[in-house]
Write a protein that holds these residues in place. Structure first.
Motif, PDB file in Angstrom:
ATOM      1  N   VAL A   1       0.856  -1.196   0.000  1.00  0.00           N
ATOM      2  CA  VAL A   1       0.000   0.000   0.000  1.00  0.00           C
ATOM      3  C   VAL A   1       0.892   1.247   0.000  1.00  0.00           C
TER       4      VAL A   1
ATOM      5  N   THR B   1      -6.680  -3.754  -0.736  1.00  0.00           N
ATOM      6  CA  THR B   1      -6.635  -2.404  -1.344  1.00  0.00           C
ATOM      7  C   THR B   1      -5.305  -2.171  -2.046  1.00  0.00           C
TER       8      THR B   1
ATOM      9  N   HIS C   1      -5.578  -3.860  -5.315  1.00  0.00           N
ATOM     10  CA  HIS C   1      -6.720  -3.345  -6.080  1.00  0.00           C
ATOM     11  C   HIS C   1      -6.762  -1.812  -6.031  1.00  0.00           C
ATOM     12  N   ALA C   2      -5.577  -1.214  -6.083  1.00  0.00           N
ATOM     13  CA  ALA C   2      -5.485   0.245  -5.931  1.00  0.00           C
ATOM     14  C   ALA C   2      -6.229   0.997  -7.031  1.00  0.00           C
TER      15      ALA C   2
ATOM     16  N   THR D   1     -11.408   0.980  -3.738  1.00  0.00           N
ATOM     17  CA  THR D   1     -10.215   1.448  -3.033  1.00  0.00           C
ATOM     18  C   THR D   1     -10.099   2.960  -3.087  1.00  0.00           C
TER      19      THR D   1
END
Length: 333
Positions: free
Chosen positions: A173, A294, A297-298, A303
């Protein structure tokens, strides 16, 4: 790569080719309902409607999907309202579709499950219904003798929040600072230490839905239907409680939702004292699992809608969990 890379036009072509393999009564007008992990189409006919699921790539094998359908069949036989698959004209339940030499997708057609989907804005009593139906699924799971060929995904500490987790690595992330990562890593270690107290005996561990949130519950009159068993697999039963709160652990009503879920669950099944003690760890594990999601799956609208504030709230919940002995990571600041 587990994310769908096909464009909408190609998905429609796949859906058309799938639909043509079924009896005429199941053929009609196709409409893309949603494309998140899998692509789900509605088929509208003159007399009914059906759900056609086209699976994401590189997630489940045909054997895995057939195993999901075996559990659905067993649940339907017990009178639990879950999706019922439909065989094609060759008596196959899991289709394999090809749209290019190296591109194939699996697909399944289901009878439509009637009902309205509750949201977190509804009365917290909805979580009581969610707990109740989850207990029924767990009771069935404990009694059901799985067929020899049964094979489903395993959800454990490593596959959820390890560096090679099924849904990605939380450390990917972008908005996480070095300090954030240290806090999360300490939390991950503490969760692992706590959950080591639970073994994999049938009392604690078995086949679960693994994503049983309000969005996968359908209410109609007094009937409760459960949908989307795509992530069902082997794990600790209390992971289903943590999954019920997905993305929403930081909201003010979260403590009451947990209480209602537990009240509903205890109507149909018993939770041991050890499991009660470990609920904070299950909840925190799920939150970090969703953080990993997230990261992988940005690009998704989901997200993007969460934003950096959701990540900041995750760090706050980690600190809340760590500050005392297994504190409950729930609720607003």
């Amino acid at each position: 790569m587990q994310n769908e890379i096909l464009d909408t036009q190609t998905l429609y072509l796949l859906a058309e080719s799938a639909m043509k393999q079924y009896e005429p009564q199941y053929q009609g007008t196709l409409k893309l309902l949603c494309q998140s992990e899998n692509a789900t189409f509605v088929i509208y006919t003159s007399h009914s409607k059906y759900a056609l699921r086209i699976h994401r790539p590189n997630y489940h094998s045909k054997e895995n999907i057939n195993s999901e359908l075996l559990w659905l069949e067993a649940l339907n036989n017990e009178g639990i309202s879950v999706p019922e698959p439909i065989a094609n004209q060759n008596n196959e339940y899991v289709l394999t579709l090809c749209c290019a030499p190296n591109i194939e997708r699996h697909a399944v057609l289901f009878h439509w499950v009637q009902g309205d989907m509750p949201t977190t804005d509804v009365d917290p009593q909805a979580f009581k219904q969610l707990g109740s139906i989850t207990a029924q699924l767990h009771q069935h799971s404990k009694m059901w003798k799985r067929p020899e060929q049964f094979n489903r995904i395993v959800w454990n500490h490593e596959t959820m929040i390890g560096s090679e987790g099924h849904w990605g690595n939380w450390a990917s992330v972008n908005s996480l600072t070095a300090t954030d990562k240290m806090v999360i890593q300490e939390t991950v270690s503490q969760i692992g230490h706590q959950l080591n107290q639970l073994d994999k005996s049938p009392q604690y561990y078995g086949l679960i839905h693994a994503d049983l949130r309000l969005t996968n519950l359908l209410l109609k009159n007094n009937q409760v239907g459960v949908i989307d068993f795509d992530d069902c697999g082997l794990s600790w039963f209390m992971h289903d409680l943590a999954a019920a709160l997905s993305f929403n652990e930081h909201l003010p009503n979260a403590p009451e939702w947990v209480d209602q879920w537990l009240n509903g669950y205890e109507k149909n099944a018993h939770i041991s004292q050890l499991e009660y003690a470990l609920i904070p760890s299950f909840i925190m594990q799920r939150r970090i699992q969703m953080l990993a999601w997230t990261g992988s799956h940005a690009y998704t609208e989901m997200t993007k809608s969460l934003g950096n504030e959701w990540v900041n709230e995750t760090i706050r919940l980690c600190k809340q969990y760590l500050k005392s002995d297994n504190a409950m990571p729930l609720g607003a600041a």
